[in-house]
Design an enzyme around this catalytic site. Structure first.
Site, mmCIF file in Angstrom:
data_model
loop_
_atom_site.group_PDB
_atom_site.id
_atom_site.type_symbol
_atom_site.label_atom_id
_atom_site.label_comp_id
_atom_site.label_asym_id
_atom_site.label_seq_id
_atom_site.Cartn_x
_atom_site.Cartn_y
_atom_site.Cartn_z
ATOM 1 N N THR A 62 0.856 -1.179 0.000
ATOM 2 C CA THR A 62 0.000 0.000 0.000
ATOM 3 C C THR A 62 0.898 1.238 0.000
ATOM 4 O O THR A 62 2.098 1.158 0.199
ATOM 5 C CB THR A 62 -0.916 0.059 1.235
ATOM 6 O OG1 THR A 62 -0.108 0.282 2.404
ATOM 7 C CG2 THR A 62 -1.700 -1.224 1.403
ATOM 8 N N ALA A 114 3.181 -1.003 4.837
ATOM 9 C CA ALA A 114 2.509 0.222 5.263
ATOM 10 C C ALA A 114 3.551 1.332 5.318
ATOM 11 O O ALA A 114 4.548 1.219 6.021
ATOM 12 C CB ALA A 114 1.863 0.024 6.634
ATOM 13 N N ILE A 149 7.182 -2.268 7.427
ATOM 14 C CA ILE A 149 7.314 -0.816 7.384
ATOM 15 C C ILE A 149 7.962 -0.398 6.065
ATOM 16 O O ILE A 149 9.021 -0.894 5.689
ATOM 17 C CB ILE A 149 8.151 -0.288 8.562
ATOM 18 C CG1 ILE A 149 7.506 -0.683 9.895
ATOM 19 C CG2 ILE A 149 8.317 1.228 8.467
ATOM 20 C CD1 ILE A 149 6.104 -0.134 10.103
ATOM 21 N N LYS A 150 7.311 0.521 5.381
ATOM 22 C CA LYS A 150 7.781 0.996 4.081
ATOM 23 C C LYS A 150 8.382 2.388 4.251
ATOM 24 O O LYS A 150 7.709 3.304 4.738
ATOM 25 C CB LYS A 150 6.601 1.013 3.111
ATOM 26 C CG LYS A 150 6.941 1.144 1.642
ATOM 27 C CD LYS A 150 5.641 0.997 0.842
ATOM 28 C CE LYS A 150 5.854 1.095 -0.647
ATOM 29 N NZ LYS A 150 4.570 1.025 -1.371
ATOM 30 N N VAL A 151 9.653 2.527 3.859
ATOM 31 C CA VAL A 151 10.345 3.807 3.997
ATOM 32 C C VAL A 151 10.935 4.220 2.654
ATOM 33 O O VAL A 151 11.258 3.367 1.818
ATOM 34 C CB VAL A 151 11.468 3.740 5.056
ATOM 35 C CG1 VAL A 151 10.902 3.390 6.429
ATOM 36 C CG2 VAL A 151 12.547 2.744 4.648
#
Length: 211
Positions: free
Chosen positions: A27, A56, A82-84
């Site tokens: 997402t 996310a 966790i998307k960074v």
């Protein structure tokens, strides 16, 4: 190769997860905004629909705030990734999270040098954007080839997650190169089922059966 669905549409995800062919979800804030829901509520609901990783994305651009946002996202479900962004602060966040065995997806990768840094930061996934490179006249799949080759040279554990997929051909070529994951929109996933000879053959079988 794993197939992730790039969507924040709850109904789409419910429908396609019934195929048992979806390995995870990616997402981003734009997709969630289109869904019209609260970001935390949407991600939590998606995590309940799939057993695989759900990427996310943090919206902050500084390390300290990224870490605070990551903590909120991680409290939603055990399968949150966790998307960074692939920035210095993003990689610093990735390094800190990965030390604590948190799954991290480093996104917005557009070069092999960036992918090397993501792997050294301990990223679980790196997301090179093939379609956006194609849009500016470069061959996005060349980048996938380079990253896969480099990662194999050094046995990096980071998985190559091909993003910004424009169609079925991107999926096929990514698989031939040896990418670990592709994340695709609903339209592309449904197109993977289709071939005119399949339809023709099925119609012939049905016609013969009726005769």
């Amino acid at each position: 190769m794993k197939i992730f669905l790039d969507s924040a549409d709850i109904n789409e995800i419910k429908e396609l997860c019934k195929t048992n062919l979806i390995d995870g979800i990616t997402t981003n804030p734009s997709l969630i905004a289109k869904s019209g829901g609260n970001i935390l509520d949407v991600i939590k609901e998606i995590c309940g629909l799939v057993s695989g990783p759900v990427s996310a994305e943090v919206t902050a651009i500084d390390h300290k705030t990224m870490m605070m946002e990551a903590e909120k996202l991680l409290n939603l479900a055990e399968n949150v990734t966790i998307k960074v962004p692939l920035t210095s602060d993003g990689l610093l966040t990735c390094k800190e999270l990965s030390k604590n065995n948190v799954s991290v997806n480093v996104t917005l990768c557009f070069s092999a040098s960036q992918a090397i840094l993501a792997a050294k930061a301990g990223a679980t996934f790196v997301s090179p954007f093939v379609g956006r490179l194609d849009d500016i006249g470069q061959n996005g799949l060349d980048l996938i080839y380079d990253i896969v080759e480099i990662y194999n040279n050094y046995n990096y554990k980071t998985q190559v997650l091909v993003a910004s997929i424009r169609g079925v051909n991107h999926v096929i070529e990514s698989a031939k190169i040896g990418a670990d994951v592709v994340t695709i929109p609903t339209k592309t996933f449904k197109e993977m089922f289709n071939h005119p000879l399949t339809d023709k053959g099925l119609n012939a079988f049905l016609s013969d059966w009726q005769d």
